[in-house]
Design an enzyme around this catalytic site. Structure first.
Site, PDB file in Angstrom:
ATOM      1  N   LYS A 164       0.816  -1.216   0.000  1.00 17.78           N
ATOM      2  CA  LYS A 164       0.000   0.000   0.000  1.00 17.78           C
ATOM      3  C   LYS A 164       0.849   1.264   0.000  1.00 17.78           C
ATOM      4  CE  LYS A 164      -2.403   0.574   3.751  1.00 17.78           C
ATOM      5  NZ  LYS A 164      -1.866   1.741   4.478  1.00 17.78           N
ATOM      6  N   ARG A 188      -8.512   4.485  10.422  1.00 20.49           N
ATOM      7  CA  ARG A 188      -8.399   3.067  10.763  1.00 20.49           C
ATOM      8  C   ARG A 188      -9.690   2.537  11.359  1.00 20.49           C
ATOM      9  NH1 ARG A 188      -3.404   1.020  10.198  1.00 20.49           N
ATOM     10  NH2 ARG A 188      -1.641   2.423  10.487  1.00 20.49           N
ATOM     11  N   ARG A 227      10.640 -13.641   3.734  1.00 16.48           N
ATOM     12  CA  ARG A 227      11.669 -12.623   3.979  1.00 16.48           C
ATOM     13  C   ARG A 227      12.770 -13.136   4.885  1.00 16.48           C
ATOM     14  NH1 ARG A 227       8.056  -7.549   5.703  1.00 16.48           N
ATOM     15  NH2 ARG A 227       7.100  -7.145   3.699  1.00 16.48           N
ATOM     16  N   ARG A 240      12.917 -12.730  10.852  1.00 12.10           N
ATOM     17  CA  ARG A 240      12.479 -11.949  12.010  1.00 12.10           C
ATOM     18  C   ARG A 240      11.178 -12.542  12.535  1.00 12.10           C
ATOM     19  NH1 ARG A 240      11.309  -6.234  11.257  1.00 12.10           N
ATOM     20  NH2 ARG A 240       9.866  -7.179   9.801  1.00 12.10           N
ATOM     21  N   ARG A 274      -1.638 -11.226  12.197  1.00 16.21           N
ATOM     22  CA  ARG A 274      -1.779  -9.797  11.869  1.00 16.21           C
ATOM     23  C   ARG A 274      -2.800  -9.587  10.757  1.00 16.21           C
ATOM     24  NH1 ARG A 274       3.791  -7.984  10.303  1.00 16.21           N
ATOM     25  NH2 ARG A 274       2.811  -6.001   9.814  1.00 16.21           N
TER      26      ARG A 274
END
Ligand SMILES: [Zn+2]
Length: 216
Positions: A13, A88, A127, A160, A171
């Site tokens: 985004k 939000r 990642r 991570r 999430r």
């Protein structure tokens, strides 16, 4: 043109906001940048946010709302703007509508980037980061020359905690439950446009420009 952008973490985004802002020649306003700007200028709002964030708290609506209102009073928004990371909640959306009314303006579109959850989990959980220099790789999309080792100094790459599949999935579920009411809010007002967030950044940009009637 006045736009807000909605999209799950990892959907690109922020990149799309920058591309759209440059294409439409209007400012890209992100909440992160607003917070940093107020902090850097040492404003009262900046001090408040700094105190809240350094104690690990969430910035309350009235503080974020005040920053947005302040930002929208600047002259560079005359030709329109793109809000990224705000609103939000439906309460913030209602506040934004009031601010726009007071400016004699209205939102053109809420653009929601749609992308399959499995794809996002795949993207983000691939990642790998270098603990030494901070370089970020992706096991398939952007692999290091030697698997598991940083191209620069050869340090062993790590995943991570934020990028672990279960963390990403959690999430994304949180994002969905928070964003559904917001999407309904804009859908009921006839302002919601869904754009396929899959594909290369320029393809996603082209899809957004089409729904905005700005395809070249
Ligand atoms: Zn490195």
């Amino acid at each position: 043109m006045i736009l807000i952008l909605l999209g799950p973490p990892g959907a690109g985004k922020g990149t799309q906001a920058k591309l759209l802002a440059s294409k439409l020649q209007i400012p890209h306003i992100s909440t992160g940048d607003m917070f940093r700007d107020h902090k850097a200028r040492g404003t009262e709002l900046g001090k408040t946010v700094d105190a809240i964030m350094s104690s690990g708290g969430l910035v309350p609506d009235d503080v974020t709302n005040a920053m947005v209102k302040d930002r929208l009073s600047r002259p560079d928004v005359a030709g329109g703007f793109i809000l990224d990371g705000y609103p939000r909640t439906t309460a913030q959306a209602g506040f934004l509508d009031q601010v726009l009314v007071s400016m004699g303006r209205k939102l053109d579109r809420a653009v929601s980037y749609e992308i399959a959850q499995e794809l996002l989990v795949d993207r983000m959980s691939g990642r790998r980061s270098c603990p030494t220099c901070g370089a970020v790789y992706h096991v398939t999309a952007n692999p290091p020359r030697t698997a598991g080792a940083c191209d620069r100094e050869g340090a062993a790459l790590v995943q991570r905690d934020d990028d672990k599949a279960e963390t990403v999935a959690r999430r994304l579920r949180e994002y969905d439950s928070k964003t559904e009411p917001l999407k309904r809010y804009y859908h009921e007002r006839g302002s919601l446009s869904e754009v396929a967030g899959t594909g290369a950044p320029d393809e996603v940009l082209a899809a957004a420009l089409r729904v905005l009637g700005r395809a070249s």
